[in-house]
Scaffold this motif. Structure first.
Motif, PDB file in Angstrom:
ATOM      1  N   ARG A 252      38.423   7.259  -2.632  1.00 18.03           N
ATOM      2  CA  ARG A 252      39.785   6.724  -2.724  1.00 18.03           C
ATOM      3  C   ARG A 252      39.922   5.665  -1.641  1.00 18.03           C
ATOM      4  NH1 ARG A 252      44.191   8.902  -5.052  1.00 18.03           N
ATOM      5  NH2 ARG A 252      43.163  10.947  -5.125  1.00 18.03           N
ATOM      6  N   VAL A 253      40.064   4.426  -2.031  1.00 13.56           N
ATOM      7  CA  VAL A 253      40.161   3.322  -1.080  1.00 13.56           C
ATOM      8  C   VAL A 253      41.631   3.036  -0.784  1.00 13.56           C
ATOM      9  CG1 VAL A 253      39.625   0.901  -0.633  1.00 13.56           C
ATOM     10  CG2 VAL A 253      37.990   2.330  -1.883  1.00 13.56           C
ATOM     11  N   VAL A 254      42.012   3.139   0.462  1.00 15.18           N
ATOM     12  CA  VAL A 254      43.401   2.889   0.853  1.00 15.18           C
ATOM     13  C   VAL A 254      43.492   1.526   1.529  1.00 15.18           C
ATOM     14  CG1 VAL A 254      43.990   5.318   1.117  1.00 15.18           C
ATOM     15  CG2 VAL A 254      43.087   4.081   3.066  1.00 15.18           C
ATOM     16  N   SER A 255      44.620   0.884   1.296  1.00 13.95           N
ATOM     17  CA  SER A 255      44.892  -0.415   1.911  1.00 13.95           C
ATOM     18  C   SER A 255      46.392  -0.547   2.079  1.00 13.95           C
ATOM     19  CB  SER A 255      44.341  -1.542   1.028  1.00 13.95           C
ATOM     20  OG  SER A 255      45.044  -1.578  -0.208  1.00 13.95           O
ATOM     21  N   ASP A 256      46.828  -1.691   2.578  1.00 14.02           N
ATOM     22  CA  ASP A 256      48.261  -1.929   2.749  1.00 14.02           C
ATOM     23  C   ASP A 256      48.993  -1.963   1.407  1.00 14.02           C
ATOM     24  OD1 ASP A 256      47.834  -2.077   5.453  1.00 14.02           O
ATOM     25  OD2 ASP A 256      47.663  -4.269   5.484  1.00 14.02           O
ATOM     26  N   ASP A 257      48.248  -2.227   0.348  1.00  7.10           N
ATOM     27  CA  ASP A 257      48.864  -2.323  -0.986  1.00  7.10           C
ATOM     28  C   ASP A 257      48.913  -0.984  -1.706  1.00  7.10           C
ATOM     29  OD1 ASP A 257      49.170  -5.081  -0.640  1.00  7.10           O
ATOM     30  OD2 ASP A 257      47.120  -5.460  -1.352  1.00  7.10           O
ATOM     31  N   GLY A 258      48.298   0.051  -1.135  1.00  2.00           N
ATOM     32  CA  GLY A 258      48.299   1.358  -1.793  1.00  2.00           C
ATOM     33  C   GLY A 258      46.930   2.000  -1.748  1.00  2.00           C
ATOM     34  N   ALA A 259      46.612   2.784  -2.778  1.00  2.94           N
ATOM     35  CA  ALA A 259      45.324   3.483  -2.834  1.00  2.94           C
ATOM     36  C   ALA A 259      44.786   3.452  -4.247  1.00  2.94           C
ATOM     37  CB  ALA A 259      45.491   4.925  -2.356  1.00  2.94           C
ATOM     38  N   GLU A 260      43.465   3.426  -4.367  1.00  3.36           N
ATOM     39  CA  GLU A 260      42.836   3.374  -5.689  1.00  3.36           C
ATOM     40  C   GLU A 260      41.531   4.163  -5.660  1.00  3.36           C
ATOM     41  OE1 GLU A 260      40.885   0.161  -8.840  1.00  3.36           O
ATOM     42  OE2 GLU A 260      41.986  -0.545  -7.061  1.00  3.36           O
ATOM     43  N   VAL A 261      41.354   5.027  -6.654  1.00  5.56           N
ATOM     44  CA  VAL A 261      40.100   5.769  -6.795  1.00  5.56           C
ATOM     45  C   VAL A 261      39.127   4.899  -7.582  1.00  5.56           C
ATOM     46  CG1 VAL A 261      38.999   7.831  -7.733  1.00  5.56           C
ATOM     47  CG2 VAL A 261      41.266   7.995  -6.689  1.00  5.56           C
TER      48      VAL A 261
ATOM     49  N   ALA B 209      38.739  15.100   1.963  1.00  5.69           N
ATOM     50  CA  ALA B 209      39.678  14.893   0.857  1.00  5.69           C
ATOM     51  C   ALA B 209      38.896  14.837  -0.459  1.00  5.69           C
ATOM     52  CB  ALA B 209      40.460  13.604   1.067  1.00  5.69           C
ATOM     53  N   GLN B 210      39.620  15.036  -1.546  1.00  8.59           N
ATOM     54  CA  GLN B 210      39.002  14.983  -2.878  1.00  8.59           C
ATOM     55  C   GLN B 210      39.656  13.892  -3.709  1.00  8.59           C
ATOM     56  OE1 GLN B 210      36.345  16.667  -3.833  1.00  8.59           O
ATOM     57  NE2 GLN B 210      36.231  17.770  -1.881  1.00  8.59           N
ATOM     58  N   PRO B 211      38.995  12.746  -3.948  1.00  8.70           N
ATOM     59  CA  PRO B 211      37.721  12.350  -3.336  1.00  8.70           C
ATOM     60  C   PRO B 211      37.912  11.884  -1.893  1.00  8.70           C
ATOM     61  CG  PRO B 211      38.571  10.578  -4.691  1.00  8.70           C
ATOM     62  CD  PRO B 211      39.521  11.722  -4.878  1.00  8.70           C
ATOM     63  N   PRO B 212      36.833  11.691  -1.141  1.00  4.72           N
ATOM     64  CA  PRO B 212      36.949  11.223   0.244  1.00  4.72           C
ATOM     65  C   PRO B 212      37.707   9.904   0.330  1.00  4.72           C
ATOM     66  CG  PRO B 212      34.735  11.997  -0.196  1.00  4.72           C
ATOM     67  CD  PRO B 212      35.438  11.972  -1.517  1.00  4.72           C
ATOM     68  N   VAL B 213      38.459   9.751   1.405  1.00  4.95           N
ATOM     69  CA  VAL B 213      39.283   8.549   1.593  1.00  4.95           C
ATOM     70  C   VAL B 213      38.518   7.553   2.465  1.00  4.95           C
ATOM     71  CG1 VAL B 213      41.455   7.647   2.492  1.00  4.95           C
ATOM     72  CG2 VAL B 213      41.393   9.895   1.381  1.00  4.95           C
ATOM     73  N   CYS B 214      38.539   6.305   2.032  1.00  2.00           N
ATOM     74  CA  CYS B 214      37.832   5.244   2.756  1.00  2.00           C
ATOM     75  C   CYS B 214      38.747   4.046   2.980  1.00  2.00           C
ATOM     76  CB  CYS B 214      36.595   4.781   1.989  1.00  2.00           C
ATOM     77  SG  CYS B 214      35.344   6.065   1.761  1.00  2.00           S
ATOM     78  N   ARG B 215      38.345   3.219   3.916  1.00  2.00           N
ATOM     79  CA  ARG B 215      39.018   1.937   4.146  1.00  2.00           C
ATOM     80  C   ARG B 215      37.991   0.829   4.153  1.00  2.00           C
ATOM     81  NH1 ARG B 215      43.073   1.239   8.958  1.00  2.00           N
ATOM     82  NH2 ARG B 215      43.215  -0.755   7.871  1.00  2.00           N
ATOM     83  N   ILE B 216      38.406  -0.314   3.647  1.00  4.74           N
ATOM     84  CA  ILE B 216      37.554  -1.512   3.711  1.00  4.74           C
ATOM     85  C   ILE B 216      38.007  -2.303   4.924  1.00  4.74           C
ATOM     86  CG2 ILE B 216      36.939  -3.670   2.570  1.00  4.74           C
ATOM     87  CD1 ILE B 216      37.238  -2.239  -0.106  1.00  4.74           C
TER      88      ILE B 216
END
Length: 226
Positions: free
Chosen positions: A22-31, A55-62
């Protein structure tokens, strides 16, 4: 050494071997598939950093990994600075402390507790005064009772050599949460005040009491002006 521990605390890029994240950013999150997330990071010239592996799935940031570590270090430093340094303050009694001295030391203990410090009160038995250890215990129990609104007892009176110790810690003050009804009422009151201010400003802008004929006539009647 501390920086190295933080550096290896997070998995980065190809170290992340799960199927999707799950990629989180300032715009939200997306699996998305991990490979897609890695491609996005590489295109931006930065890294894919796993920040919540459980977390399920693991949370990541770019994000640039060096920048991420700097932010984490800065956050930890700020949190450490906000922590109140708790000290242990000592209050000493004799087994036959008079009332004036007792009240004086009670006041000091209240100040220490209000400042967030612990209090270690003790009765010192000099020479044959050890015969009055029960009297010392009663004194310390009274001390704890007089401070019960501010402190909790960590250790009841205990004799150690020629000293009998009592340990007190400040009580944590809980945050009183407002009910939704109270918040709604306060918001309504604030809105009413703003509306009143706006109406007052509008009347003032239009000339106040004499801005229209009706208001002017009413004011003349009140002033008994023909």
């Amino acid at each position: 050494m501390k920086n190295d521990r933080m550096k290896f605390k997070y998995r980065v890029n190809e170290q992340i071997r799960v199927r999707e994240v799950r990629v989180v950013s300032d715009d939200g999150a997306e699996v998305m598939p991990t490979r897609k997330a890695l491609d996005l990071a590489h295109k931006q010239g930065v890294d894919l950093v796993e920040i919540s592996p459980n977390a399920q799935p693991p949370v990541c940031r770019i994000i640039d990994y060096s920048k991420f570590l700097y932010q984490q270090k800065k956050h930890q430093k700020e949190m450490k600075q906000k922590q109140v340094k708790q000290e242990v303050k000592e209050i000493r009694f004799g087994p036959q402390t008079d009332e004036h001295d007792y009240n004086f030391k009670l006041k000091h203990a209240q100040e220490f507790l209000n400042a967030g410090n612990k209090v270690r009160a003790y009765v010192f038995f000099r020479g044959r005064s050890i015969l009055f250890k029960e009297q010392g215990e009663v004194l310390l129990l009274r001390f704890a009772n007089d401070l019960e609104e501010l402190a909790k007892v960590e250790q009841l009176p205990k004799l150690e050599g020629k000293k009998m110790f009592l340990y007190l810690a400040p009580k944590k003050v809980g945050i009183v949460k407002k009910s939704q009804q109270k918040r709604d009422r306060e918001e309504a009151e604030a809105g009413a005040k703003e509306a009143t201010k706006a109406e007052d400003a509008e009347v003032k802008a239009e000339g106040g009491l004499f801005a229209n004929a009706k208001n002017g006539a009413d004011a003349l009647k009140k002033l008994n002006i023909d």
